[in-house]
Design an enzyme around this catalytic site. Structure first.
Site, PDB file in Angstrom:
ATOM      1  N   ASP A  82       0.825  -1.207   0.000  1.00  0.00           N
ATOM      2  CA  ASP A  82       0.000   0.000   0.000  1.00  0.00           C
ATOM      3  C   ASP A  82       0.862   1.261   0.000  1.00  0.00           C
ATOM      4  OD1 ASP A  82      -2.436   1.321   0.039  1.00  0.00           O
ATOM      5  OD2 ASP A  82      -2.596   1.294   2.227  1.00  0.00           O
ATOM      6  N   GLY A 181      -7.251   7.620   8.306  1.00  0.00           N
ATOM      7  CA  GLY A 181      -7.461   7.839   9.730  1.00  0.00           C
ATOM      8  C   GLY A 181      -8.946   7.825  10.067  1.00  0.00           C
ATOM      9  N   GLY A 209      -9.079   5.328   2.677  1.00  0.00           N
ATOM     10  CA  GLY A 209      -9.675   5.961   3.851  1.00  0.00           C
ATOM     11  C   GLY A 209     -11.005   5.349   4.218  1.00  0.00           C
ATOM     12  N   SER A 211     -11.847   3.503   6.776  1.00  0.00           N
ATOM     13  CA  SER A 211     -12.154   3.362   8.203  1.00  0.00           C
ATOM     14  C   SER A 211     -13.125   4.443   8.662  1.00  0.00           C
ATOM     15  CB  SER A 211     -10.871   3.452   9.033  1.00  0.00           C
ATOM     16  OG  SER A 211     -10.066   2.307   8.846  1.00  0.00           O
ATOM     17  N   ASN A 230     -10.315   0.019   1.305  1.00  0.00           N
ATOM     18  CA  ASN A 230      -9.183  -0.140   2.211  1.00  0.00           C
ATOM     19  C   ASN A 230      -9.591   0.140   3.651  1.00  0.00           C
ATOM     20  OD1 ASN A 230      -7.785  -0.509  -0.161  1.00  0.00           O
ATOM     21  ND2 ASN A 230      -6.297   1.108   0.198  1.00  0.00           N
ATOM     22  N   ALA A 232      -7.759   0.239   7.476  1.00  0.00           N
ATOM     23  CA  ALA A 232      -6.509   0.163   8.227  1.00  0.00           C
ATOM     24  C   ALA A 232      -6.693   0.623   9.667  1.00  0.00           C
ATOM     25  CB  ALA A 232      -5.424   0.993   7.530  1.00  0.00           C
TER      26      ALA A 232
END
Length: 288
Positions: A82, A181, A209, A211, A230, A232
């Site tokens: 990534d 974030g 992004g 999350s 994605n 994270a």
């Protein structure tokens, strides 16, 4: 089964209007958790590592661990690097066995982004490796890459079309208002922009992004053409919070197995929720 390139996996997802969840993992327990979640939901899976994790663990260790996980299942699993800005790191990961890589030259001019992406494409295509590139600038923090609100910019649909035409890149991550974030407020996603880009570009699109985006926004983004989502930060928080919970209740605990098991279970539950959101449950057979 062996690791596979994510190219065809994501092309099928785009065609059938669902997305494949891509999880950034940092430990063996996180890897096991997302794989178990995929097995139990019969979902295709993309496992990702950031450049920081590659430097921390080593690409060979990561690739061998993920290969072992894939060999123990009959699932389509891809291993993705990534947000990489360094060509030599991309080569190291391809040599280690990664089946997908991201060249992130979005901080450069359009022409320089094209040049760097083409350079990676030449190597990756010869190895059957998927390539992801970014247009526009996704805000937030991803490892050592920091893009503040002032410098974040959205992808232009016409540029996206030209970029794919000139580079031949197999997956595209356009900046559409998401951020890396956890969001301080409701994400300001430009859904009209997603639709315009998807109308011009045939390759699968990637939502960075992922999350903390509300379920209805994930569903809408996927319905418009986002084929990879994605995740994270949420995964790290679930993992860490579970460990903190063990130490809060048992501050004297010193057996990693006692706090890694609940951390693994927390990640697994979250991964299954994200697979449900992406609509990939039961799609492993289609993506093989």
């Amino acid at each position: 089964m062996p690791l596979i390139s994510s190219t065809e996996m994501l092309q099928i997802a785009r065609r059938d209007k669902y997305a494949v969840a891509a999880f950034n993992v940092h430990t063996l327990e996180m890897l096991q958790a997302v794989v178990e979640a995929a097995v139990e939901t019969d979902s295709p899976l993309i496992i990702q590592s950031t450049v920081g994790t590659v430097k921390h663990l080593g690409p060979d260790y990561i690739a061998h661990a993920v290969k072992t996980a894939a060999d123990r299942t009959n699932l389509p699993i891809a291993l993705h690097l990534d947000h990489c800005t360094d060509f030599s790191t991309i080569i190291q990961c391809i040599q280690a066995g990664y089946t997908s890589v991201m060249i992130d030259a979005s901080m450069h001019s359009f022409e320089e982004n094209v040049r760097q992406t083409c350079k990676v494409m030449e190597v990756a295509l010869a190895s059957g490796v998927n390539v992801e590139a970014e247009l526009g600038k996704v805000g937030g923090v991803e490892d050592d890459i920091v893009v503040d609100e002032q410098h974040a910019s959205l992808a232009d649909p016409a540029e996206c079309s030209l970029f794919v035409e000139r580079t031949g890149v197999t997956t595209l991550a356009p900046a559409i208002g998401t951020a890396h974030g956890i969001y301080k407020g409701k994400p300001n996603i430009d859904f009209e922009r997603i639709a315009r880009i998807a109308d011009r570009v045939e390759v699968p699109l990637v939502l960075h992004g992922g999350s903390g985006i509300p379920a209805e926004q994930i569903h809408q983004a996927v319905s418009l053409g986002m084929s990879k989502v994605n995740i994270a930060t949420e995964l790290r928080i679930a993992f860490s919070d579970a460990i903190k919970g063990v130490f809060s209740a048992h501050p004297e605990e010193n057996d990693p197995r006692k706090y890694m098991v609940p951390a693994k279970e927390a990640v697994k539950r979250l991964a299954m929720e994200k697979m449900q959101l992406c609509g990939s449950i039961g799609k492993a057979g289609v993506a093989r």
